[in-house]
Design an enzyme around this catalytic site. Sequence first.
Site, PDB file in Angstrom:
ATOM      1  NE  ARG A  32     -42.500 115.342 145.826  1.00 20.22           N
ATOM      2  CZ  ARG A  32     -43.322 114.658 145.143  1.00 20.22           C
ATOM      3  NH1 ARG A  32     -43.171 113.493 145.135  1.00 20.22           N
ATOM      4  NH2 ARG A  32     -44.463 115.116 144.713  1.00 20.22           N
ATOM      5  CD  GLU A  42     -49.352 109.732 138.186  1.00 18.60           C
ATOM      6  OE1 GLU A  42     -48.834 110.038 139.059  1.00 18.60           O
ATOM      7  OE2 GLU A  42     -50.115 108.899 138.078  1.00 18.60           O
TER       8      GLU A  42
HETATM    9  O1  PRP Z   1     -43.081 112.624 135.649  1.00 13.47           O
HETATM   10  P1  PRP Z   1     -44.103 113.783 136.052  1.00 13.47           P
HETATM   11  O2  PRP Z   1     -45.568 113.285 135.602  1.00 13.47           O
HETATM   12  O3  PRP Z   1     -43.864 115.105 135.571  1.00 13.47           O
HETATM   13  O4  PRP Z   1     -44.341 113.855 137.551  1.00 13.47           O
HETATM   14  C1  PRP Z   1     -43.247 113.802 138.607  1.00 13.47           C
HETATM   15  C2  PRP Z   1     -42.903 115.175 138.976  1.00 13.47           C
HETATM   16  O5  PRP Z   1     -44.093 115.339 139.994  1.00 13.47           O
HETATM   17  C3  PRP Z   1     -43.782 115.432 141.598  1.00 13.47           C
HETATM   18  O6  PRP Z   1     -43.284 116.819 141.633  1.00 13.47           O
HETATM   19  P2  PRP Z   1     -44.458 117.941 142.196  1.00 13.47           P
HETATM   20  O7  PRP Z   1     -44.522 118.850 140.793  1.00 13.47           O
HETATM   21  O8  PRP Z   1     -45.662 117.347 142.495  1.00 13.47           O
HETATM   22  O9  PRP Z   1     -43.809 118.767 143.020  1.00 13.47           O
HETATM   23  P3  PRP Z   1     -42.666 118.728 144.366  1.00 13.47           P
HETATM   24  O10 PRP Z   1     -41.357 118.284 143.724  1.00 13.47           O
HETATM   25  O11 PRP Z   1     -42.418 120.249 144.765  1.00 13.47           O
HETATM   26  O12 PRP Z   1     -43.364 118.029 145.675  1.00 13.47           O
HETATM   27  C4  PRP Z   1     -42.127 114.682 141.320  1.00 13.47           C
HETATM   28  O13 PRP Z   1     -41.397 115.289 142.467  1.00 13.47           O
HETATM   29  C5  PRP Z   1     -41.809 115.020 140.136  1.00 13.47           C
HETATM   30  O14 PRP Z   1     -41.031 116.130 139.956  1.00 13.47           O
HETATM   31  N1  ADE Z   2     -47.910 108.968 141.769  1.00 18.43           N
HETATM   32  C1  ADE Z   2     -47.081 109.925 142.221  1.00 18.43           C
HETATM   33  N2  ADE Z   2     -46.446 109.698 143.421  1.00 18.43           N
HETATM   34  C2  ADE Z   2     -45.728 110.813 143.789  1.00 18.43           C
HETATM   35  N3  ADE Z   2     -45.153 111.675 143.428  1.00 18.43           N
HETATM   36  C3  ADE Z   2     -45.683 111.982 142.044  1.00 18.43           C
HETATM   37  N4  ADE Z   2     -45.294 112.795 141.175  1.00 18.43           N
HETATM   38  C4  ADE Z   2     -46.058 112.634 139.979  1.00 18.43           C
HETATM   39  N5  ADE Z   2     -46.893 111.195 140.154  1.00 18.43           N
HETATM   40  C5  ADE Z   2     -46.636 111.106 141.606  1.00 18.43           C
HETATM   41 MG    MG Z   3     -41.277 117.314 141.905  1.00 17.54          MG
END
Ligand code: PRP
Ligand code: ADE
Ligand code: MG
Length: 178
Positions: free
Chosen positions: A65, A102
């Site tokens: 993202r 998370e």
């Molecule tokens: O602060 P954190 O606990 O590390 O979580 C945040 C991360 O989690 C999500 O990515 P995700 O790994 O789900 O994948 P995506 O970006 O490919 O959707 C979001 O886009 C952040 O990169």
């Molecule tokens: N609560 C949340 N919502 C969307 N993206 C996330 N990535 C990690 N935690 C998330």
């Molecule tokens: Mg991400």
Amino acid sequence: MTLTLAEIKNKIRPTADFPKKGILFQDIFPIFEDPKATESLVEHIINHLKETGTKVDVVVGLDSRGFLLGPWLANKLSAAFVPVRKAGKLPPPCHKVGYTKEYGTDYFEISQTAIKPGQNVLVFDDLIATGGSAKAAGELIQLCGGKTVKYVFFVELTFLKGKDALDAPTFSLFQYDD
Ligand SMILES: O=P(O)(O)OC[C@H]1O[C@H](OP(=O)(O)OP(=O)(O)O)[C@H](O)[C@@H]1O
Ligand SMILES: Nc1ncnc2[nH]cnc12
Ligand SMILES: [Mg+2]
């Protein structure tokens, strides 16, 4: 016409118990359904960086993202764009670190040659929750010899205190405290 922060925040869609029970998922994609909202999001971020005089050589975007606006921000800042990718997606040589987020664990990689020693780096991602992903990106930038000057997110889940784990100031546009 620029949308206000409140107007943009209204487009973020919360979903309970996704992708796991107990997680309140904040979906940022509805913002991108409205081109004006997307453009306004970029404007708000760039205005903050200009106001704070942040000097940036490289924008690092986090897979996936962080790729939505990372190159757009880099272009506006006349900076390079460098991806941090999930393991196995970038050709070698790469630096690699493991991290916990998370709702899971993963590995991030960066090309060993994409950031030059001493360059000022801005890390961009859509959202900070525990900060595990952003911290891992900071570690990769250190391994390359870069200096992280700022972490930028649209969304911050403040109750998880993710920014406490980071080695540079953070900026977020929208905060959620529960
Ligand atoms: O602060 P954190 O606990 O590390 O979580 C945040 C991360 O989690 C999500 O990515 P995700 O790994 O789900 O994948 P995506 O970006 O490919 O959707 C979001 O886009 C952040 O990169
Ligand atoms: N609560 C949340 N919502 C969307 N993206 C996330 N990535 C990690 N935690 C998330
Ligand atoms: Mg991400």
